[in-house]
Write an enzyme that holds these catalytic residues in place. Structure first.
Site, PDB file in Angstrom:
ATOM      1  N   ASP A 263      74.271  -7.691  71.048  1.00 44.86           N
ATOM      2  CA  ASP A 263      74.758  -6.061  71.746  1.00 44.86           C
ATOM      3  C   ASP A 263      76.145  -6.438  72.336  1.00 44.86           C
ATOM      4  O   ASP A 263      76.575  -7.529  72.907  1.00 44.86           O
ATOM      5  CB  ASP A 263      73.692  -5.619  72.560  1.00 44.86           C
ATOM      6  N   GLU A 264      76.584  -5.385  72.564  1.00 46.27           N
ATOM      7  CA  GLU A 264      78.054  -5.240  73.464  1.00 46.27           C
ATOM      8  C   GLU A 264      78.671  -6.456  73.371  1.00 46.27           C
ATOM      9  O   GLU A 264      78.986  -7.111  74.452  1.00 46.27           O
ATOM     10  CB  GLU A 264      77.482  -5.066  74.973  1.00 46.27           C
TER      11      GLU A 264
END
Ligand code: TNX
Length: 522
Positions: free
Chosen positions: A303-304
């Site tokens: 993620d991210e």
């Protein structure tokens, strides 16, 4: 209220009369495979109600007084229930979790195909007994005929162990809570910018961590309760602790200074796929992890990836998925990993559903988050085209770190109420949190792709176990309801009335819960 059971059984027909459990009432089972479950069940009833039941191997003699019997087999009420949808977290064919339960004035009979179904049925009995009427030493089970089976095969909680540290005893309490709500996955977020909780050979390190023996013991404890632990090692972003432990992972270009949405200056780093050391380290990490967690799934995070060029992200994710496959595991990643392309045996976890943000957020922060969200919508399209299984954890309904909006009913909780929960999100009511359906989470026509449901608890605002349990309760049972239950069954008001009884179970367990003023707690 017709009964207090959460998740609501698929069929619950209130029956005539009731059955008394008295001191010494026998709980008998003919099959040795379920004897340990019966022992544990009797201990749990004792702890919750003070009543001492007697576990007993073998069928009762014909002249014995009425008792509670566990039989192996599936009866007609159960046989008609559909098989669960999605992926069984322990791999292979889904375990048969169906059970039927008949509580009559003369007897209680629990029937299931094997230990998994027996465990689910005993859990229903625990909830019935813990909330039942009591008098002169007896616990009065309400008459009922129940037939039950899960809707999704994968029903879990993702627990952030990086931003907060919990002891093994505390994690066991979380596992007990999962079992109480018939959840079967504990996804452990074991690494992040703030900490690396895995063993790491004799690598110099700081901060608390779990040893391989600690984690193996948790795996065993969970498996005994039909819960599978899915480990997550979050890379290429969120990997600052790994880089501190391995300075050779610094490629000179893999860090960026940024302002967090809450206005803190931070340095975000990403693992550089063009640096040979990156995959040497990741191979060591994977070898360590697969030696601990026997389950078939391995969560790659992903993620991210702040500041990471797209082509490098794509090449990193593909490489790490290959490493995971090479050690015999099936990779699963947060939805952003769809951006690296998806093969039919990939799998993602959907989270970026959009959530109301606090009005005070600066315009540029809001704009960045909205741009991320627009990109995230394409992840869902990619997953739909690739037809891969998706675990749904929409942050609007499954993120348990979203602050509560209901007024607190207990003034002593005011401090905690104002402190826990991420202040990036606008507070939401319990009723709002409950208002969703997993089948609709990916948009119209995509219900078949939903492979399971997970709540997520992130720990940026959590200081101790009391904070954790304050955020888990009372919303976690609502997620279990969606993951296990019949989609037509429960609206908020009806769920709320059952939920009110569960304050008794949490009090018996010494668990802090949010005393929302909108629920008439028993
Ligand atoms: C997003 S959810 C994150 C976490 C934060 C969380 C706070 C996800 C895959 N990443 O790193 O803790 O928001 O709600």
């Amino acid at each position: 209220m017709s009964h207090p059971v959460i998740p609501a059984p698929v069929r619950f027909d209130p029956g005539p009369g009731r059955f008394a459990w008295r001191p010494g009432t026998r709980i008998s089972s003919a099959d040795p495979a379920v004897a340990p479950l019966v022992e544990r069940f009797c201990a749990e009833i004792g702890r919750r109600t003070g009543l001492r039941l007697t576990p007993r191997a073998g069928d009762p003699a014909p002249d014995e007084p009425p008792a509670t019997r566990i039989e192996l087999g599936i009866d007609d009420d159960c046989a008609v229930l559909p098989a669960p949808q999605g992926l069984p977290p322990a791999g292979g064919a889904p375990p048969d979790e169906r059970y039927s339960l008949a509580v009559e004035p003369g007897q209680v009979v629990l029937r299931a195909a094997g230990p998994a179904g027996v465990a689910r049925g005993l859990t229903t009995l625990v909830q019935l007994a813990a909330t039942a009427d009591r008098d002169d030493g007896a616990v009065w089970l309400p008459g009922a005929r129940i037939a039950d089976a899960p809707r999704y095969a994968w029903r879990g909680l993702s627990l952030d162990l990086a931003r907060a540290f919990f002891t093994l005893a505390e994690i066991r309490r979380v596992i007990d809570l999962l079992a109480l709500y018939k959840l079967n996955v504990l996804h452990l977020h074991l690494t992040d910018d703030q900490a690396w909780r895995l063993p790491a050979g004799d690598q110099p390190r700081d901060g608390a961590f779990y040893t391989a023996a600690d984690l193996r013991a948790l795996v065993g404890y969970a498996a005994d309760r039909f819960v599978t632990i899915v480990p997550e090692v979050d890379t290429p972003g969120h990997a600052a602790t790994l880089m501190r432990m391995h300075p050779e992972l610094n490629s000179g270009r893999n860090g960026v200074d940024r302002t967090s949405p809450l206005g803190q200056e931070q340095r975000a780093v990403w693992l550089d796929p063009e640096l040979p050391a990156t995959f040497t380290v990741m191979e060591e990490v994977l070898a360590e992890v697969v030696g601990i967690f026997p389950g078939p799934f391995f969560h790659i995070g992903s993620d991210e990836p702040w500041g990471m060029p797209r082509d490098l992200y794509v090449s990193y994710v593909r490489r790490v998925r290959d490493l995971v496959r090479a050690v015999g595991k099936r990779p699963l990643g947060w939805q952003e990993s769809a951006r690296a392309g998806l093969r039919p045996d990939d799998m993602i976890q959907y989270w970026l559903s959009g959530v109301a943000l606090v009005p005070s957020l600066p315009a540029e922060v809001r704009a960045t988050i909205e741009a991320d969200l627009a990109e995230a919508r394409r992840d869902v399209e990619t997953a739909a085209e690739a037809r891969v299984p998706v675990i749904v954890s929409p942050q609007s309904h499954c993120y348990l770190d979203v602050p509560y909006a209901d007024p607190p009913g207990d003034p002593t909780q005011a401090g905690r109420y104002g402190r826990v929960g991420l202040r990036l999100y606008s507070p939401v009511t319990l009723a709002h949190s409950f208002g969703w359906q997993p089948a609709g989470a990916l948009g119209p026509g995509r219900a078949a792709q939903v492979a399971g449901v997970e709540a997520a608890i992130w720990a940026e605002t959590i200081a101790d176990f009391g904070d954790l349990s304050f955020l888990l309760l009372p919303r976690l049972p609502g997620i279990a309801e969606k993951a296990w239950g019949d989609p037509r069954a429960a609206g908020w008001n009806e769920h709320r009335d059952r939920l009110a009884w569960h304050a008794r179970l949490w009090a018996q367990d010494g668990l802090e819960y949010f005393h929302a003023a909108t629920v008439s707690w028993h």
